[in-house]
Design an enzyme around this catalytic site. Structure first.
Site, short mmCIF file in Angstrom:
data_model
loop_
_atom_site.label_atom_id
_atom_site.label_comp_id
_atom_site.label_asym_id
_atom_site.label_seq_id
_atom_site.Cartn_x
_atom_site.Cartn_y
_atom_site.Cartn_z
N HIS A 50 7.97 -11.51 5.39
CA HIS A 50 8.49 -10.20 5.81
C HIS A 50 7.68 -9.65 6.98
O HIS A 50 7.07 -8.59 6.91
CB HIS A 50 8.49 -9.22 4.63
CG HIS A 50 9.53 -9.53 3.60
ND1 HIS A 50 9.26 -10.26 2.46
CD2 HIS A 50 10.86 -9.25 3.55
CE1 HIS A 50 10.36 -10.39 1.75
NE2 HIS A 50 11.35 -9.79 2.38
N ASP A 91 12.09 -3.63 7.54
CA ASP A 91 10.96 -4.08 6.72
C ASP A 91 9.62 -3.78 7.38
O ASP A 91 8.61 -4.42 7.07
CB ASP A 91 11.06 -5.59 6.43
CG ASP A 91 11.83 -5.89 5.16
OD1 ASP A 91 11.88 -5.02 4.27
OD2 ASP A 91 12.40 -7.00 5.06
#
Length: 347
Positions: A50, A91
């Site tokens: 991420h 994110d």
């Protein structure tokens, strides 16, 4: 994006804003957009999956949906801007752990928000960096437009919580299977935007096999790291997909992931817009690929070994070098790029 170095991903980000004509429509200053893009990149942490690469890839898939998928015709300019910005920042400042882990560890985020801990944090972090002097790409907007845009971006980012997808998928499937569905109706349109960002978030499962295999290893490694902490620090047995002792079952995990989540999503998206068919085809192809790995009893070590060549030949190995980007140089490159060359944003 595996042919792009870190600076080129910023160049491609700016190019996406230009190709969607958002720079002109919202009078976004070029230098401010470059600076904002670099700031977004820097505010993604260096976690296994991420990270900035993931944020960029999700935004690139949204760009493809809006252009090749012709979805920009379905949305207002504000909605298009929200989808691109929300995808890119969805994110930001991710810690490499899930919402469930925030609750287990009693993290500050779990105490700050009542639900969707990470997603609320991503949105608020995006707002914080966007309000920093020199980073405000929205400063030319009216107060009303800005407020509406923030609401739209918040919806986009919160929709990346899979818990929301599970709550909405039945309704979306029914709408997608109904020929008379009016996607211009506000509630239906909002649901469509949510499903599009989910489709972008999970789109690694639709990519060419070599890319999908590499991404799956990165996701699994991040999950296994969380599972190790849950077991060692909190004495909790990790979930199946986060249990490092089950790492050789990754191919089966991927087949289950496709069957339980991805397939229905891409089938519904394709029904809503037949131009999304390549996503469904890619998902089906990778299901066959992973099933083949199950039948061959391919281990996690085998997958890692197969990924070494792709990783070493890719410019992504330079990601750890976090070289500062020369804004004036990037500005010069943008000025010399042909107006009708979207190739810079293709993965």
């Amino acid at each position: 994006d595996h042919t792009l170095d870190r600076d080129q991903t910023v160049l491609a980000t700016v190019r996406m804003f230009m190709d969607l004509d958002l720079v002109n429509k919202f009078r976004i200053d070029h230098q401010t957009l470059i600076r904002w893009s670099i700031t977004v990149r820097k505010n993604y942490r260096d976690v296994m999956y991420h990270n900035w690469r993931h944020g960029f890839n999700v935004a690139q898939m949204m760009f493809a949906m809006l252009t090749s998928g012709q979805m920009s015709n379905q949305f207002t300019d504000l909605e298009t801007l929200a989808l691109l910005v929300g995808s890119l920042c969805h994110d930001i400042d991710h810690r490499g752990t899930t919402n469930q882990f925030q609750a287990l560890s009693n993290s500050p985020l779990a105490n700050l928000y009542s639900t969707s801990f990470m997603e609320y944090h991503h949105f608020n972090h995006f707002q914080t960096i966007s309000n920093v002097e020199g980073n405000n790409i929205f400063k030319s907007m009216s107060e009303a437009d800005y407020k509406q845009l923030m609401d739209l971006i918040k919806q986009v980012i919160l929709a990346t919580d899979l818990a929301m997808y599970f709550r909405q998928k039945k309704t979306f499937k029914e709408l997608a299977e109904t020929d008379s569905t009016n996607w211009a109706e506000p509630q239906n349109k909002a649901l469509l935007r949510s499903m599009m960002i989910t489709g972008c978030e999970l789109s690694a499962i639709t990519k060419p096999w070599e890319v999908q295999r590499m991404v799956a290893e990165k996701i699994a490694s991040e999950f296994f790291n969380q599972g190790d902490i849950e077991r060692d620090k909190y004495g909790k047995a990790p979930m199946y997909m986060m249990d490092r002792s089950k790492r050789d079952e990754l191919p089966k995990m991927q087949v289950d992931f496709i069957d339980n989540i991805c397939m229905e999503l891409y089938e519904s998206l394709e029904k809503a817009n037949p131009l999304f068919r390549p996503l469904l085809d890619g998902c089906l192809a990778n299901r066959r690929n992973w099933l083949n790995q199950v039948e061959r009893r391919t281990s996690f070590a085998d997958i890692s070994s197969a990924n070494v060549t792709l990783t070493h030949s890719s410019v992504t190995t330079r990601d750890s070098e976090d070289v500062e980007l020369d804004e004036s140089k990037l500005q010069s490159e943008l000025q010399h790029q042909p107006e009708e060359d979207p190739g810079a944003v293709e993965s």
